[in-house]
Design a protein around this motif. Sequence first.
Motif, short mmCIF file in Angstrom:
data_model
loop_
_atom_site.label_atom_id
_atom_site.label_comp_id
_atom_site.label_asym_id
_atom_site.label_seq_id
_atom_site.Cartn_x
_atom_site.Cartn_y
_atom_site.Cartn_z
N VAL A 149 0.83 -1.20 0.00
CA VAL A 149 0.00 0.00 0.00
C VAL A 149 0.87 1.25 0.00
N HIS A 150 1.98 1.21 0.70
CA HIS A 150 2.85 2.38 0.78
C HIS A 150 3.58 2.65 -0.53
N VAL A 151 3.81 1.63 -1.32
CA VAL A 151 4.35 1.87 -2.66
C VAL A 151 3.38 2.74 -3.46
N ILE A 152 2.10 2.40 -3.39
CA ILE A 152 1.08 3.17 -4.10
C ILE A 152 0.95 4.56 -3.51
N ILE A 167 -8.21 1.94 -0.94
CA ILE A 167 -7.09 1.00 -0.96
C ILE A 167 -6.66 0.66 0.46
N GLN A 168 -6.62 1.69 1.32
CA GLN A 168 -6.23 1.46 2.71
C GLN A 168 -7.26 0.58 3.42
N LEU A 169 -8.54 0.83 3.17
CA LEU A 169 -9.58 0.00 3.77
C LEU A 169 -9.47 -1.45 3.29
N THR A 170 -9.17 -1.62 2.01
CA THR A 170 -8.99 -2.96 1.45
C THR A 170 -7.85 -3.68 2.16
N GLN A 171 -6.80 -2.91 2.49
CA GLN A 171 -5.68 -3.50 3.23
C GLN A 171 -6.14 -4.16 4.52
N PHE A 172 -6.94 -3.44 5.29
CA PHE A 172 -7.38 -3.97 6.58
C PHE A 172 -8.34 -5.14 6.41
#
Length: 314
Positions: free
Chosen positions: A180-183, A210-215
């Motif tokens: 996620v941090h790459v994006i 995208i961050q929500l998808t991460q979790f």
Amino acid sequence: MLRDVISELVKFHSYLQSRTDARVKDYPLMQSPIQMTSILLAYVFLSVYVGPRLMANRKPFGLKTAMIVYNLSMVLLNAYIVYEFMMSGWGTTYTWRCDLIDTSSSPEALRMIRVAWLFYFSKYIELLDTAFFVLRKKQSQITFLHVFHHSFMPWTWWWGITLTPVGGMGSFHALVNATVHVIMYTYYGLSAAGPRFHKYLWWKKYMTAIQLTQFVLVSIHISQYYFMEKCDYQIPLWIHLIWMYGVFFFLLFSNFWVQAYIKGKRLPAADNKTKQNGSTSEAIGVVANGKHVENGNAHHCTNGKIPMGKVKEV
């Protein structure tokens, strides 16, 4: 009384020393929780109190070149972390289900140790995100969620890689976070490069998604543990903590999404006024880690105070 307290602290320190994974204890910032806790407390104090007051009567710094270099460096660093996580297990020997911790000193296990520490150390580098906000007088962007996430993540990871042998299914959330941090830092780099690159930033509204998808991914992956017939993961406590972490931050960022995009409470004053006149305008793009990407209309606090109260509901 004081003697008893000191005695208990000494016992706890000895316990930490005995439980510390020998493969990681010689890495920087891994010898004692005092070092990393002091750094993170100083970060919170400087971000919330000292920094804004020092900048209150000063002009904001531009820092365009520094920000471009920093964001590009963070893209490369996180891409390398993702690659190393993949090569140390996730893309080679892991099943993506009940993956146990390799406690040996095999090359692959030591590679996992190194990348886990590098991921942990990268969280201290990311504290510069807040320093840029302070120096550019973007206090409105230093929200409760921003400060909490930046300080809580490295603090918890110290305990994770110190008291628990690194690797196995418990390291999945680090792989996802680095991805996620790459994006995220790609977006920041393009944004900092100037208006001519803004046409490539049409996807900023998807950053919080995208961050929500991460979790969601982290929670689903770790939840497998509760439905497996047998999974002898060495430290089950960390499974529970990772699950709670995923759910907790999903709720925080979901609330942030609602406040920003549905209720519009984080729209700049000018944007709110425009909407009242019947036209539409774009909100501040909310991106990973509780940070925001300005659309050029955000107003700033110049009295040296950070609007923490405004975002306590986040």
